[in-house]
Design an enzyme around this catalytic site. Sequence first.
Site, PDB file in Angstrom:
ATOM      1  N   LYS A 277       0.826  -1.221   0.000  1.00  0.00           N
ATOM      2  CA  LYS A 277       0.000   0.000   0.000  1.00  0.00           C
ATOM      3  C   LYS A 277       0.855   1.264   0.000  1.00  0.00           C
ATOM      4  CE  LYS A 277      -2.257  -1.213   3.759  1.00  0.00           C
ATOM      5  NZ  LYS A 277      -1.889  -2.640   3.919  1.00  0.00           N
ATOM      6  N   THR A 278       1.815   1.311   0.892  1.00  0.00           N
ATOM      7  CA  THR A 278       2.624   2.530   1.019  1.00  0.00           C
ATOM      8  C   THR A 278       3.383   2.816  -0.261  1.00  0.00           C
ATOM      9  OG1 THR A 278       2.848   2.278   3.419  1.00  0.00           O
ATOM     10  CG2 THR A 278       4.509   3.603   2.305  1.00  0.00           C
TER      11      THR A 278
ATOM     12  N   GLU B 265      -3.619   5.944   1.404  1.00  0.00           N
ATOM     13  CA  GLU B 265      -3.417   4.554   1.799  1.00  0.00           C
ATOM     14  C   GLU B 265      -4.629   4.120   2.617  1.00  0.00           C
ATOM     15  OE1 GLU B 265      -0.056   2.069   4.337  1.00  0.00           O
ATOM     16  OE2 GLU B 265       0.526   3.833   3.169  1.00  0.00           O
TER      17      GLU B 265
END
Length: 462
Positions: free
Chosen positions: A121-122, A165
């Site tokens: 995600k990051t 995110e």
Amino acid sequence: MAPGLPTAMDRPHFIGIGGAGMSGIAKILAQRGAKVAGSDAKDSATADALRALGATVHIGHAAGHLADDASCVVVSSAIREDNPELVRAAELGIPVVHRSDALAALMDGLRPIAVAGTHGKTTTTSMLAVSLTALGREPSYAIGGDLDAPGSNALHGGGEIFVAEADESDRSFHKYAPEVAIILNVELDHHANYASMEEIHQSFETFVGRVVPGGTLVISADHEGARELTRRLDGSVRTVTYGESADADVRVLSVVPQGLRSEVTVELDGAPLTFTVSVPGRHYAHNAVAALAAGAALGIPAAELAPALAAYTGVKRRLQLKGEAAGVQVIDSYAHHPTEMTADLEAMRAAAGDARILVVFQPHLFSRTRELGKEMGQSLSLADASVVLDIYPAREDPIPGVTSELIIEAARAAGADVTAVHDQAEIPEVVAGMAKPGDLVLTMGAGDVTDLGPRILDRLPK
């Protein structure tokens, strides 16, 4: 123009303001003109970055830190009910807002891209933020890690796109209403909140149901958990799949390693498109393809976005080079789930050639170690040698019988060379005794193992 302050958030107080998710929201509110205050357990560069924006940051938690005129108190799921500032908020009748609700309010009126998945995600959020900025789109963004400096995990931009995110760990991603949702993968994790894959799938289905009418879901065609989720959907959301699978809508034709970079070729709308990703590893290449597909869903020409993705050169703790001494490179990895550990070790193996890879691994959470300790140990067998620390508890209390020994036993059973070290202060000396010129040392885990990189570099011969 991006909207102004959400109602009742002009004087927010954040409990745990230094955290990755909390600090990003606080930063955006400060940039929008809010009078931001908060507290954190310890001082940090992130706290200093917030102070530079005009925020008041207290160290330690105390009832007196909460101003009587605070418009709301923002908390994460990690804040316990007996926190003195939370207790004081109840006494004063100040509304308490979960960070996910605060983030949802910040995205209101914009075109949100919400990036979800068990892993990546990051990185994917960062790729979108950097590439859209390079194209002059002035996105707002909230990321779970710093791009290039403390406090760079969030920005209030002047454009219409907000990249965020979306955290599944506590189901907080159910609060968002994205125009484009990305799901990178779906695996069992966060065992304190999810008891089974069925619960995980149900949670992601709810997230997909939050996509606004006319919006798009971008989802992996390769990961089985994601494919199963796609099979469960009722077709009410436009879905774009990506990956190496033959049936992917955006098909990855090749990922060619080029040292610490990769050349990626995809087939999009029936035509090949080649671009460079400035970080190593097939999984990072796939993250970039997900970002490309999401941008295309918003109407950004892929031919423009693809070269802009090369502007992304990494995010802190995602295979971040901390330095080199005595011919030894020290790299920091946030990987803490077996899938992430394996992906980062395979990426480093592909980039490093014949170099030895030494890992300093710190398990994160007792619950995760209990459920996935065996798989963590198997992942460590990909390294030439590993040092395993005690479990970093984060928000959890100890679980009887759950220790790093679960990982060490599994690693040794898989043929790995593993050493247990219980005192972090001993790590620089231990690693200096192991490392030879040409070696790569990976500090790996989601806890404070990241602090060891500079100390290892200092201990290596000059």
